[in-house]
Structures are given as structure tokens and as C-alpha cells.
Scaffold this motif. Structure first.
Motif, mmCIF file in Angstrom:
data_model
loop_
_atom_site.group_PDB
_atom_site.id
_atom_site.type_symbol
_atom_site.label_atom_id
_atom_site.label_comp_id
_atom_site.label_asym_id
_atom_site.label_seq_id
_atom_site.Cartn_x
_atom_site.Cartn_y
_atom_site.Cartn_z
ATOM 1 N N SER A 63 36.171 -45.684 38.511
ATOM 2 C CA SER A 63 37.316 -45.144 37.770
ATOM 3 C C SER A 63 37.104 -45.231 36.266
ATOM 4 O O SER A 63 37.534 -44.343 35.518
ATOM 5 C CB SER A 63 38.597 -45.885 38.162
ATOM 6 O OG SER A 63 38.494 -47.269 37.854
ATOM 7 N N GLU A 64 36.431 -46.286 35.787
ATOM 8 C CA GLU A 64 36.231 -46.413 34.343
ATOM 9 C C GLU A 64 35.254 -45.372 33.811
ATOM 10 O O GLU A 64 35.336 -44.973 32.647
ATOM 11 C CB GLU A 64 35.751 -47.824 33.995
ATOM 12 C CG GLU A 64 36.841 -48.876 34.142
ATOM 13 C CD GLU A 64 36.414 -50.225 33.596
ATOM 14 O OE1 GLU A 64 36.725 -50.512 32.423
ATOM 15 O OE2 GLU A 64 35.769 -50.982 34.343
ATOM 16 N N LEU A 65 34.327 -44.935 34.652
ATOM 17 C CA LEU A 65 33.401 -43.879 34.256
ATOM 18 C C LEU A 65 33.921 -42.497 34.630
ATOM 19 O O LEU A 65 33.424 -41.490 34.125
ATOM 20 C CB LEU A 65 32.037 -44.082 34.925
ATOM 21 C CG LEU A 65 31.214 -45.285 34.485
ATOM 22 C CD1 LEU A 65 29.946 -45.388 35.329
ATOM 23 C CD2 LEU A 65 30.857 -45.183 33.011
ATOM 24 N N ASP A 66 34.896 -42.458 35.540
ATOM 25 C CA ASP A 66 35.412 -41.194 36.057
ATOM 26 C C ASP A 66 34.264 -40.342 36.597
ATOM 27 O O ASP A 66 34.140 -39.158 36.292
ATOM 28 C CB ASP A 66 36.173 -40.435 34.963
ATOM 29 C CG ASP A 66 36.940 -39.231 35.515
ATOM 30 O OD1 ASP A 66 37.288 -39.253 36.711
ATOM 31 O OD2 ASP A 66 37.171 -38.266 34.751
ATOM 32 N N THR A 67 33.421 -40.980 37.406
ATOM 33 C CA THR A 67 32.271 -40.262 37.947
ATOM 34 C C THR A 67 31.904 -40.806 39.322
ATOM 35 O O THR A 67 32.312 -41.905 39.704
ATOM 36 C CB THR A 67 31.063 -40.370 36.995
ATOM 37 O OG1 THR A 67 30.116 -39.368 37.312
ATOM 38 C CG2 THR A 67 30.389 -41.731 37.093
ATOM 39 N N THR A 68 31.118 -40.021 40.055
ATOM 40 C CA THR A 68 30.687 -40.381 41.404
ATOM 41 C C THR A 68 29.178 -40.573 41.432
ATOM 42 O O THR A 68 28.431 -39.748 40.892
ATOM 43 C CB THR A 68 31.084 -39.279 42.408
ATOM 44 O OG1 THR A 68 32.508 -39.158 42.428
ATOM 45 C CG2 THR A 68 30.585 -39.612 43.807
ATOM 46 N N TRP A 69 28.749 -41.667 42.043
ATOM 47 C CA TRP A 69 27.330 -41.914 42.290
ATOM 48 C C TRP A 69 27.037 -41.675 43.765
ATOM 49 O O TRP A 69 27.802 -42.114 44.638
ATOM 50 C CB TRP A 69 26.962 -43.355 41.948
ATOM 51 C CG TRP A 69 26.629 -43.585 40.508
ATOM 52 C CD1 TRP A 69 26.940 -42.789 39.447
ATOM 53 C CD2 TRP A 69 25.920 -44.710 39.978
ATOM 54 N NE1 TRP A 69 26.480 -43.334 38.285
ATOM 55 C CE2 TRP A 69 25.840 -44.521 38.577
ATOM 56 C CE3 TRP A 69 25.359 -45.847 40.536
ATOM 57 C CZ2 TRP A 69 25.217 -45.437 37.734
ATOM 58 C CZ3 TRP A 69 24.730 -46.769 39.707
ATOM 59 C CH2 TRP A 69 24.658 -46.556 38.316
ATOM 60 N N GLU A 70 25.937 -40.996 44.030
ATOM 61 C CA GLU A 70 25.464 -40.791 45.398
ATOM 62 C C GLU A 70 24.253 -41.688 45.611
ATOM 63 O O GLU A 70 23.230 -41.538 44.933
ATOM 64 C CB GLU A 70 25.086 -39.320 45.602
ATOM 65 C CG GLU A 70 26.241 -38.354 45.348
ATOM 66 C CD GLU A 70 25.766 -36.994 44.885
ATOM 67 O OE1 GLU A 70 24.544 -36.736 44.933
ATOM 68 O OE2 GLU A 70 26.610 -36.201 44.450
ATOM 69 N N LEU A 71 24.375 -42.658 46.524
ATOM 70 C CA LEU A 71 23.299 -43.606 46.803
ATOM 71 C C LEU A 71 22.516 -43.149 48.026
ATOM 72 O O LEU A 71 23.101 -42.806 49.062
ATOM 73 C CB LEU A 71 23.860 -45.010 47.041
ATOM 74 C CG LEU A 71 24.020 -45.914 45.804
ATOM 75 C CD1 LEU A 71 24.897 -45.259 44.746
ATOM 76 C CD2 LEU A 71 24.585 -47.269 46.211
ATOM 77 N N GLU A 72 21.199 -43.163 47.891
ATOM 78 C CA GLU A 72 20.316 -42.723 48.968
ATOM 79 C C GLU A 72 19.253 -43.790 49.207
ATOM 80 O O GLU A 72 18.645 -44.298 48.257
ATOM 81 C CB GLU A 72 19.653 -41.398 48.577
ATOM 82 C CG GLU A 72 18.634 -40.884 49.575
ATOM 83 C CD GLU A 72 17.907 -39.658 49.064
ATOM 84 O OE1 GLU A 72 16.894 -39.275 49.685
ATOM 85 O OE2 GLU A 72 18.340 -39.091 48.035
ATOM 86 N N ALA A 73 19.064 -44.162 50.476
ATOM 87 C CA ALA A 73 18.021 -45.127 50.813
ATOM 88 C C ALA A 73 16.654 -44.488 50.609
ATOM 89 O O ALA A 73 16.410 -43.358 51.029
ATOM 90 C CB ALA A 73 18.178 -45.587 52.256
ATOM 91 N N LYS A 74 15.778 -45.232 49.950
ATOM 92 C CA LYS A 74 14.426 -44.749 49.684
ATOM 93 C C LYS A 74 13.467 -45.897 49.973
ATOM 94 O O LYS A 74 13.025 -46.602 49.077
ATOM 95 C CB LYS A 74 14.322 -44.285 48.229
ATOM 96 C CG LYS A 74 13.081 -43.488 47.909
ATOM 97 C CD LYS A 74 13.142 -42.976 46.472
ATOM 98 C CE LYS A 74 11.901 -42.179 46.133
ATOM 99 N NZ LYS A 74 11.932 -41.696 44.727
ATOM 100 N N GLY A 75 13.206 -46.103 51.280
ATOM 101 C CA GLY A 75 12.450 -47.277 51.692
ATOM 102 C C GLY A 75 13.286 -48.515 51.435
ATOM 103 O O GLY A 75 14.442 -48.606 51.858
ATOM 104 N N SER A 76 12.733 -49.476 50.694
ATOM 105 C CA SER A 76 13.482 -50.687 50.356
ATOM 106 C C SER A 76 14.285 -50.525 49.074
ATOM 107 O O SER A 76 14.995 -51.441 48.660
ATOM 108 C CB SER A 76 12.515 -51.866 50.193
ATOM 109 O OG SER A 76 11.616 -51.617 49.119
ATOM 110 N N ALA A 77 14.176 -49.358 48.450
ATOM 111 C CA ALA A 77 14.862 -49.106 47.183
ATOM 112 C C ALA A 77 16.077 -48.205 47.390
ATOM 113 O O ALA A 77 16.312 -47.668 48.480
ATOM 114 C CB ALA A 77 13.900 -48.474 46.182
#
Length: 474
Positions: free
Chosen positions: A404-418
Motif C-alpha cells: 500500500s505504501e508503494l501503491d504497486t504490485t510485485w509478481e514473485l516467481e520461483a526460479k530454482g532456489s531464488a
């Protein structure tokens, strides 16, 4: 591809072959300029040789002794396309070296009783009443507010040069938390001086650019100096900013219209007039203004802060002080360094990212016999600790999250162990597991961590960001 103006990753390393481009000097033809011997002049000239090539960006430089510009010159080109050379009258973008002028404007208003250092930001700027504890004007001036850097916030939103000053003000007004409690630590943040510039405009009923013109530049005769709050009005004779790409030198500039934290254009000749004001104070109340300008209150626990009014004031072993500030943005670098006991200043401006302006300014002072033996000062950077996380693997964290403080959405994707982060489908940053297994460290961004908090949330943390929480979007 030209890098982001605030991405520190692209730096040019100068080669060994050197050539000195045509130089112009104040007092040219004299064996000894007042306060500078012929030997010293040659040594300073040697500092500003630039890498060999048909046309290259370079430096403007000046030395001020006792309020007089005794040596000034330029090497390299202000505009590679037209072949215009750099000289003492060439305007450069000062980047963060602009901050000393923003602070001086605020101090003029403080002396006039129009602004108080203890005023909270929210009492002056609408929309900033929600910060608790509330940072003050003094916190902005001395970088003790805990307010996150707006450049970092925009980057976390996946934005580089696509934002306006109005949008940055709105983003900062969304913040409901701070990186640290005001006056508990020091953290350099461009937001502090961007907001201070807005406050100067609001309180003066004008704009920072107009107030600085009337209050500082006109009285000191700095006719070529101005804040540019519309990039379309950049001085036509200004040095172009460059970086070295795969195919040679490329334009490397910015279209950001933010001022206060940066945005000032000036010349060696004008900055010499500014340096003279340290020897013979003419602004505000004169010597009282200068004394206050070079002071900074301690932190709440008594530790000393050396960041005064837009200037670092460092104690030296012999009891004297080095008063300085540098600047770095896009293809521009700058340095202003003044030694109070000898009343000697070295000023260096450059239009390429690898320019070592601050180092060169201090080297020029050393040539003139100024000893810069610094005294150890306490560490006052934020000492916060990352939140305690829970063990969650990349697959369990994958999904969309909102801050909410950034007013933005992050999309997280698994990339091996990262974990790879995207914003609006564009890659932003990648996190790799930390040694404890309860969090992830950002690649290429030391100190930034992603910490899982629960099944539906995580925090992004660093000492300078504090804690920003993201919650899963159902």
C-alpha cells in the motif's frame, strides 16, 4: 542501452593513454597566479588530463584562494557533436551539490522568521500529516528524518524516468512508516531536499528557482546559475552528459524536473563567487548566517552529525574543517571542497560518469599544501535489524503481492532456489536465499532483503528503507 540515471552500475575506467585538450586559465600567461605557484599550477593542470580520443567529455575546474578565483580551466568537450570545448563559463548540472543552495534558501527563510526548524513537515506541506513520529524541517536539512529516498521508492515500483515531481510528492505522502525514528540516525536521502525545496516554494509563495535567484544568485552575482524545474529550459550552452556505450560516447542525461535535491546548473566562475561567500559572508545576517549554515545538531543520543545545511563539515586533525559536497547523476559529476583555515576552495565539474571529481578536488587542495587528515567520527548510520522471518521456499512464495505504501504490485516467481520479481511483467530484481534460510538477499543490491512473514505476506527491508510490507492478492 543507456543505464538509469541513478543506477551506479555503469562506470567508465580511464585508460593509460592521456592527452590534454585545450585549457583556458584565469590569469593565463602569468608564471604565478596569486596564491598558486607555477609548479602548483602545472600539477593541478596534470590532474585534469582526460583519456585519449578524437573527442571526449572532460572537466571544468577552479581554485579559489581568499575569495579570489586564481586558477580555472577546462579539458575535453562540452558537446561532442558541435566540438564545443569545456571552459570555466560552461554550465554543468551539479546533481546533489545543489543541496547546499536549497539549504541556504531555507536558512534565509528561517532567519526572516518565515520558517522554523522545529516545524513538522505536515504543518507546511499538505498530505504529510500522517507520519508518526513527525519529522521536522531540521530533520530534512540534516538527513535525520527517516524518510525513504523517492528514487528508491520509484525504482521499487518499476519506474525510472517516467515520474513527475507531483507524482513523487504523492508517493512520499503515501508513506506511513519511516526507515528509522527521526533524529535517531543519519541516512542521506534525496527525499529530504526534494521536500525542503517544496517547502521553500510553499513558504515563500514563489518557487525554489525564483527564491534562490532573488535570495542567493543575484546578490552574489551568480548570473549563470539557476535551478531548472523544466528540462526543456536547460541552458543551451550547458555541457551535455555522456557515458561510454558499446559504440562509443552516448548522451546520458535526465528529463526529471525535480529540484531541491538536484536540478541546479552552474559554472566554475559562479561557484567561485559562492566559495568567496565563505571567506566574506554576504548572505542573510553575514557571519551569523555562515556560522549557522555550517552547524548541525547532534542526534538524540548525543552523537555528532557532520551534515550541516547541505554541506558535510568534517573536522580535521589540526582543528580546521573541510566543508564539501559532491554530486552524481546521469552523466554528470561535481565536487565543491572548501578548507576554512586557508580559505581555499577546489571546484570540479565533469560530464562523464567515471569522473573522480571529489577525489580530484581534494588532490588539488593537497597540491596547494592543505592537509586533509580527518578525525574519526562516530558511526551514525541506521542500525536497524531485519525482521525475523519464517522459512518459506520460492514455490510457496510465488504469486502476486500488493504494497500500500508503494501503491504497486510485485509478481514473485520461483526460479530454482531464488525468487524473481516482476512489476507489470518487467523484471525488477532477483533474490537468492540467505544463509539462515529465513529470508532472501537481493542480487546486485547489497543490504536489501525479502523476509517472509506469514503465509500471505513478506517484508522488503534494508537499513535505509526500513520495512515495507507486501500482502498477497487473493
Amino acid at each position: 542501452m543507456v543505464p538509469s540515471p541513478y543506477n551506479p552500475g555503469t562506470m567508465l575506467t580511464l585508460g593509460a593513454a592521456l592527452v590534454l585538450f585545450p585549457l583556458a586559465f584565469v590569469g593565463a600567461g602569468q608564471e604565478d597566479a596569486p596564491g598558486v605557484s607555477a609548479t602548483q599550477r602545472r600539477s593541478i593542470e596534470e590532474l585534469f588530463r582526460v583519456d585519449a580520443g578524437p573527442r571526449r567529455p572532460g572537466y571544468a575546474f577552479g581554485v579559489v584562494v581568499g575569495g579570489r578565483l586564481v586558477l580555472a580551466g577546462g579539458s575535453g568537450y562540452a558537446d561532442l557533436g558541435t566540438g564545443r570545448l569545456i571552459g570555466p563559463a560552461t554550465p554543468f548540472r551539479l546533481a546533489s551539490a545543489s543541496k547546499q543552495f536549497t539549504a541556504a534558501c531555507a536558512l534565509l527563510l528561517i532567519e526572516e522568521g518565515e520558517l522554523r526548524e522545529e516545524q513538522t513537515i505536515g504543518s507546511v506541506l499538505p498530505g504529510f500529516e500522517g507520519l508518526n513520529p513527525a519529522p521536522t524541517v531540521s530533520d530534512l536539512i540534516h538527513h535525520t528524518s527517516g524518510i525513504r529516498d523517492y528514487l528508491d521508492l520509484h525504482w521499487l515500483r518499476g519506474e525510472e524516468e517516467t515520474f513527475t515531481p507531483t507524482e513523487s510528492l504523492a508517493l512520499l505522502a503515501r508513506q506511513r512508516s519511516l526507515a528509522f525514528a527521526p533524529e535517531s540516525a543519519y541516512a542521506y536521502s534525496n527525499s529530504n531536499y526534494f521536500l525542503l525545496g517544496a517547502i521553500v516554494g510553499k513558504v515563500s509563495g514563489s518557487s525554489l528557482a525564483r527564491f534562490a535567484r532573488a535570495g542567493i544568485f543575484d546578490p552574489l552575482g551568480m548570473k549563470a546559475t539557476r535551478f531548472v524545474d523544466d528540462h526543456r529550459e536547460t541552458p543551451r550552452d550547458a555541457a551535455r552528459g555522456y557515458w561510454r556505450g558499446a559504440d562509443g560516447w552516448e548522451i546520458y542525461e535526465t528529463e526529471l524536473d525535480h529540484v531541491g535535491d538536484g536540478g541546479l546548473y552552474s559554472t566554475i566562475e559562479d561557484l567561485a563567487r559562492w566559495a568567496a561567500n565563505f571567506s566574506d559572508p554576504r548572505l542573510g545576517s553575514g557571519s551569523g548566517f555562515l556560522e549557522r549554515e555550517l552547524s548541525a545538531p547532534p542526534l538524540r543520543d548525543g552523537r555528532s552529525n557532520t551534515y550541516a545545511f547541505g554541506l558535510a563539515v568534517e573536522p580535521l586533525a589540526d582543528g580546521s574543517r573541510l566543508i564539501s559536497h559532491g554530486g552524481s547523476f546521469a552523466g554528470y559529476r561535481s565536487a565543491f571542497a572548501y578548507h576554512d583555515a586557508s580559505q581555499t576552495a577546489a571546484i570540479v565539474l565533469a560530464n562523464f560518469p567515471a569522473a573522480r571529481t571529489e577525489e580530484l578536488a581534494e588532490s588539488a587542495l593537497a597540491v596547494l599544501g592543505v592537509r586533509l587528515e580527518r578525525v574519526a567520527v562516530p558511526d551514525i548510520d541506521p542500525a536497524g535489524r531485519a525482521p525475523v522471518g519464517v522459512r518459506r521456499g520460492p514455490s510457496a512464495l510465488a504469486g502476486s503481492y500488493r504494497c500500500s505504501e508503494l501503491d504497486t504490485t510485485w509478481e514473485l516467481e520461483a526460479k530454482g532456489s531464488a525468487i524473481a520479481v516482476r512489476v507489470d511483467g518487467t523484471p525488477l530484481v532477483e533474490f537468492k536465499p540467505d544463509r539462515r534460510g529465513t529470508g532472501y538477499r537481493a542480487r546486485d543490491y547489497p543490504g536489501m532483503r525479502l523476509v517472509p512473514l506469514a503465509e500471505d505476506s513478506f517484508a522488503v527491508w534494508s537499513r535505509y528503507l526500513g520495512r515495507l510490507e507486501f500482502r498477497r492478492i487473493p
